[in-house]
Design an enzyme around this catalytic site. Structure first.
Site, mmCIF file in Angstrom:
data_model
loop_
_atom_site.group_PDB
_atom_site.id
_atom_site.type_symbol
_atom_site.label_atom_id
_atom_site.label_comp_id
_atom_site.label_asym_id
_atom_site.label_seq_id
_atom_site.Cartn_x
_atom_site.Cartn_y
_atom_site.Cartn_z
ATOM 1 N N LYS A 126 52.318 -68.493 -96.408
ATOM 2 C CA LYS A 126 53.268 -68.164 -95.613
ATOM 3 C C LYS A 126 52.965 -67.064 -94.659
ATOM 4 C CE LYS A 126 57.826 -68.975 -95.188
ATOM 5 N NZ LYS A 126 58.635 -69.982 -95.514
ATOM 6 N N GLY A 165 57.485 -73.593 -88.957
ATOM 7 C CA GLY A 165 58.432 -72.618 -88.675
ATOM 8 C C GLY A 165 59.255 -72.210 -89.576
ATOM 9 N N ASP A 166 59.910 -71.215 -89.443
ATOM 10 C CA ASP A 166 60.959 -70.437 -90.597
ATOM 11 C C ASP A 166 61.963 -69.611 -89.777
ATOM 12 O OD1 ASP A 166 61.240 -69.930 -93.775
ATOM 13 O OD2 ASP A 166 61.451 -68.035 -92.790
ATOM 14 N N ASN A 240 68.336 -73.561 -87.725
ATOM 15 C CA ASN A 240 67.957 -74.630 -87.948
ATOM 16 C C ASN A 240 68.416 -75.425 -89.224
ATOM 17 O OD1 ASN A 240 65.679 -76.368 -89.531
ATOM 18 N ND2 ASN A 240 65.399 -76.911 -87.472
HETATM 19 P P1 NDP Z 1 66.551 -69.899 -88.030
HETATM 20 O O1 NDP Z 1 66.056 -68.825 -87.361
HETATM 21 O O2 NDP Z 1 66.817 -71.099 -87.326
HETATM 22 O O3 NDP Z 1 68.358 -69.340 -88.520
HETATM 23 C C1 NDP Z 1 68.519 -68.403 -89.374
HETATM 24 C C2 NDP Z 1 69.859 -67.853 -89.466
HETATM 25 O O4 NDP Z 1 70.023 -67.257 -90.583
HETATM 26 C C3 NDP Z 1 70.399 -67.469 -88.237
HETATM 27 O O5 NDP Z 1 71.749 -67.824 -88.335
HETATM 28 C C4 NDP Z 1 70.210 -65.842 -88.523
HETATM 29 O O6 NDP Z 1 71.181 -65.195 -87.796
HETATM 30 C C5 NDP Z 1 70.543 -65.901 -90.007
HETATM 31 N N1 NDP Z 1 69.886 -64.744 -90.530
HETATM 32 C C6 NDP Z 1 68.558 -64.363 -90.447
HETATM 33 N N2 NDP Z 1 68.485 -63.337 -91.120
HETATM 34 C C7 NDP Z 1 69.662 -62.839 -91.379
HETATM 35 C C8 NDP Z 1 70.279 -61.631 -92.231
HETATM 36 N N3 NDP Z 1 69.093 -60.457 -92.580
HETATM 37 N N4 NDP Z 1 71.290 -61.382 -92.360
HETATM 38 C C9 NDP Z 1 72.256 -62.322 -91.944
HETATM 39 N N5 NDP Z 1 72.131 -63.531 -91.385
HETATM 40 C C10 NDP Z 1 70.782 -63.754 -91.125
HETATM 41 O O7 NDP Z 1 65.965 -70.060 -89.427
HETATM 42 P P2 NDP Z 1 65.954 -71.368 -90.387
HETATM 43 O O8 NDP Z 1 67.439 -71.938 -90.472
HETATM 44 O O9 NDP Z 1 64.858 -72.031 -90.364
HETATM 45 O O10 NDP Z 1 65.968 -70.646 -91.827
HETATM 46 C C11 NDP Z 1 67.243 -70.106 -92.646
HETATM 47 C C12 NDP Z 1 66.547 -69.807 -94.151
HETATM 48 O O11 NDP Z 1 66.132 -71.393 -94.592
HETATM 49 C C13 NDP Z 1 65.483 -69.089 -94.206
HETATM 50 O O12 NDP Z 1 65.641 -68.556 -95.701
HETATM 51 C C14 NDP Z 1 64.060 -70.132 -94.468
HETATM 52 O O13 NDP Z 1 63.251 -69.095 -95.134
HETATM 53 C C15 NDP Z 1 64.785 -71.097 -94.934
HETATM 54 N N6 NDP Z 1 63.815 -72.440 -94.830
HETATM 55 C C16 NDP Z 1 63.635 -72.942 -93.716
HETATM 56 C C17 NDP Z 1 63.076 -74.149 -93.592
HETATM 57 C C18 NDP Z 1 62.529 -74.731 -92.075
HETATM 58 O O14 NDP Z 1 62.062 -75.739 -92.135
HETATM 59 N N7 NDP Z 1 62.959 -74.072 -90.994
HETATM 60 C C19 NDP Z 1 62.530 -75.035 -94.536
HETATM 61 C C20 NDP Z 1 62.963 -74.247 -95.844
HETATM 62 C C21 NDP Z 1 63.763 -73.005 -96.124
HETATM 63 P P3 NDP Z 1 70.813 -64.272 -86.232
HETATM 64 O O15 NDP Z 1 70.970 -65.403 -85.361
HETATM 65 O O16 NDP Z 1 71.563 -63.424 -86.064
HETATM 66 O O17 NDP Z 1 69.241 -64.124 -86.700
HETATM 67 O O1 2IT Z 2 60.250 -72.467 -96.303
HETATM 68 C C1 2IT Z 2 59.690 -73.568 -95.851
HETATM 69 O O2 2IT Z 2 59.565 -74.503 -96.903
HETATM 70 C C2 2IT Z 2 59.579 -73.566 -94.530
HETATM 71 N N1 2IT Z 2 59.862 -72.692 -93.820
HETATM 72 C C3 2IT Z 2 58.791 -74.799 -94.019
HETATM 73 C C4 2IT Z 2 57.315 -74.729 -94.292
HETATM 74 C C5 2IT Z 2 56.558 -75.926 -93.869
HETATM 75 O O3 2IT Z 2 55.480 -75.858 -93.597
HETATM 76 O O4 2IT Z 2 57.199 -77.026 -93.121
#
Ligand code: NDP
Ligand code: 2IT
Length: 453
Positions: A126, A165-166, A240
């Site tokens: 990560k 991404g994350d 996302n």
């Molecule tokens: P994005 O940046 O697309 O969205 C994150 C969302 O969460 C936004 O709405 C953001 O609000 C909110 N957020 C982030 N931090 C906080 C906080 N401290 N308090 C309140 N709201 C918060 O990220 P993703 O959708 O990609 O990721 C969301 C979660 O999913 C994370 O935990 C990530 O690790 C996990 N994840 C993502 C994957 C991926 O493929 N993208 C895969 C597996 C897990 P704001 O717009 O105000 O920042």
């Molecule tokens: O938390 C996760 O699994 C991710 N942010 C996706 C990692 C990836 O390599 O696609």
């Protein structure tokens, strides 16, 4: 003989002070693994646990960039390469001001077992930065990404480490990062996933985490002969993962009533339908606005600005059948978990990584909820990243349908592996133990096979 993991856990905490999130993630996994130590004495003999909690490599670096006001800004970059036991390091990059070493290490640690569960050849890592993309222009984001990659490129590659991404890193950022990587290496390779479909990306990678989450949750409901038809769902976040969770839930006949961002949350008792979801996508992905704008467009909805979530988060205090935390770590504490239970929620499936504090997890298990931990439930994203790597390697792009079929198969397999391992080593429907144990055994065995590295 009962083998206690307590001394190993204590030593991990002592060796890594001030890393609360890392301790939490390790504790959660170790509590499950303790239950199988008798069956696998080799794991103790070969010090597998001690090795797993020590990253193979941690890179921390300075990221200087110049903002629109010609001011020099300095951020900190990270890449935690946790384990390459079963494949090249793989895991996302997070750009968020809260990023620190503890958060990077907890995410990398979780990623190792999640990636193992996908059944693909993917190690765990990560990375990210304390850079805050909010309020930055496209040009500033590009400059930051280019500076970040100017160091990171030395450490990654299609057979060594493949970031994606994350939080705060989506298609735009992956594009800028890939452009700089290609320029520095003079190579067009699959060193990053989540690329655009016109230049090496896989169909369905943006949708994969959210869709996979709902596929997994649907399998859980089936164990009780139920489906999503007519179920009311709470979803947090609006990025996302949240967006595509809502999209798939709607397709399966559920009603979604909440979404949030770090400024507040909306409650729409009429349900967030497809048209409203399209509005949210445009708001978040292109205008990069705040979720509060939803109420301006749909005045029947409620907007709760900046709720103080230190005590409890009111988003989790609505009557519902299912809950999908899709924002960030520790967004459900014990009070939130109690509120969910009291409101009749039967299923909690984690889109975010480690969104539930340990006390909340214990409550869900004690009350017999269908509770899916992140490393099983949100593995669809990295799984399709793995499929993107396979497509890049063979220089062939699969159809959307083929990727979706594979994603469904992978999530179904993770579900059945979790159920089987829970039944064999713990108790039926304990998806936490099931997922931890299934993910762990494969990595541990590979480490033993490969000697003391
Ligand atoms: P994005 O940046 O697309 O969205 C994150 C969302 O969460 C936004 O709405 C953001 O609000 C909110 N957020 C982030 N931090 C906080 C906080 N401290 N308090 C309140 N709201 C918060 O990220 P993703 O959708 O990609 O990721 C969301 C979660 O999913 C994370 O935990 C990530 O690790 C996990 N994840 C993502 C994957 C991926 O493929 N993208 C895969 C597996 C897990 P704001 O717009 O105000 O920042
Ligand atoms: O938390 C996760 O699994 C991710 N942010 C996706 C990692 C990836 O390599 O696609």
């Amino acid at each position: 003989m009962f083998v206690s993991i307590e001394p190993i856990l204590n030593s991990t905490v002592q060796k890594n002070p001030y890393e609360a999130e890392f301790h939490q993630a390790v504790t959660e996994v170790f509590r499950s693994i303790e239950k199988v130590m008798d069956s696998f004495p080799d794991f103790i003999y070969h010090k597998v646990l001690e090795r797993m909690t020590e990253p193979e490599r941690v890179v921390m670096f300075r990221v200087p960039w110049v903002d629109e006001n010609e001011q020099l800004q300095i951020n900190r970059g990270y890449r935690v390469e946790m384990s390459s036991a079963i494949g090249p390091y793989k895991g996302g990059l997070r750009f968020h001001p809260s990023v620190n070493l503890s958060i990077m290490k907890f995410l990398a640690f979780e990623q190792v077992f999640k990636n193992s569960l996908t059944s693909l050849s993917l190690g765990g890592g990560k990375g990210g930065s304390d850079f805050d993309p909010k309020g930055k222009s496209d040009l500033e984001v590009m400059r930051f990404c280019q500076s970040f990659m100017s160091e990171l490129y030395r450490h990654i590659g299609e057979t060594t480490d493949v970031p994606a991404g994350d939080i705060g890193v989506g298609g735009r950022e992956i594009g800028y990062l890939f452009g700089q990587y290609k320029r520095l290496k003079n190579q067009f390779t699959g060193a990053l996933t989540g690329k655009g479909t016109g230049w090496g990306g896989s169909f369905l990678r943006p949708e994969a985490t959210g869709y996979g989450l709902v596929y997994f949750a649907a399998r859980m409901l089936e164990t009780r002969e139920e489906s999503f038809e007519g179920k009311t769902c709470l979803v947090s976040g609006s990025g996302n993962v949240a967006q595509f969770t809502v999209e798939k839930l709607l397709e399966l006949g559920a009603k979604v009533v909440t979404l949030s961002d770090s400024s507040g949350y909306i409650f729409d008792g009429d349900g967030i339908d497809r048209e409203k979801l399209e509005f949210v996508k445009e708001l978040k992905n292109f205008r990069r606005g705040r979720i509060g704008e939803y109420k301006e467009k749909y005045p029947n909805a409620e907007y709760h600005h900046n709720p103080d979530v230190s005590e409890y988060n009111p988003l989790w205090n609505h009557a519902a059948d299912c809950a999908f935390p899709c924002a960030t770590q520790n967004e459900i504490n014990l009070t939130d978990a109690q509120n969910l239970v009291n409101n009749g929620v039967q299923l909690v499936a984690e889109g975010a990584n480690m969104p539930t504090r340990i006390e909340g997890v214990d409550l869900f298990l004690e009350k017999g909820l269908l509770y899916a931990p992140a490393k099983a439930a949100n593995a669809g994203g990295v799984a399709v990243s793995g499929l993107e790597m396979a497509q890049n390697g063979s220089r062939i792009a699969w159809s959307r349908q083929k990727v979706d079929d594979e994603l469904l198969k992978i999530m179904t397999r993770i579900h059945s592996m979790s159920v089987e391992h829970a039944e064999r080593y713990s108790e039926a429907h304990n998806y936490v133990d099931g997922a931890n144990i299934a993910g762990f055994i494969k990595v541990a065995q590979a480490m033993i096979d490969q000697g003391y590295v």
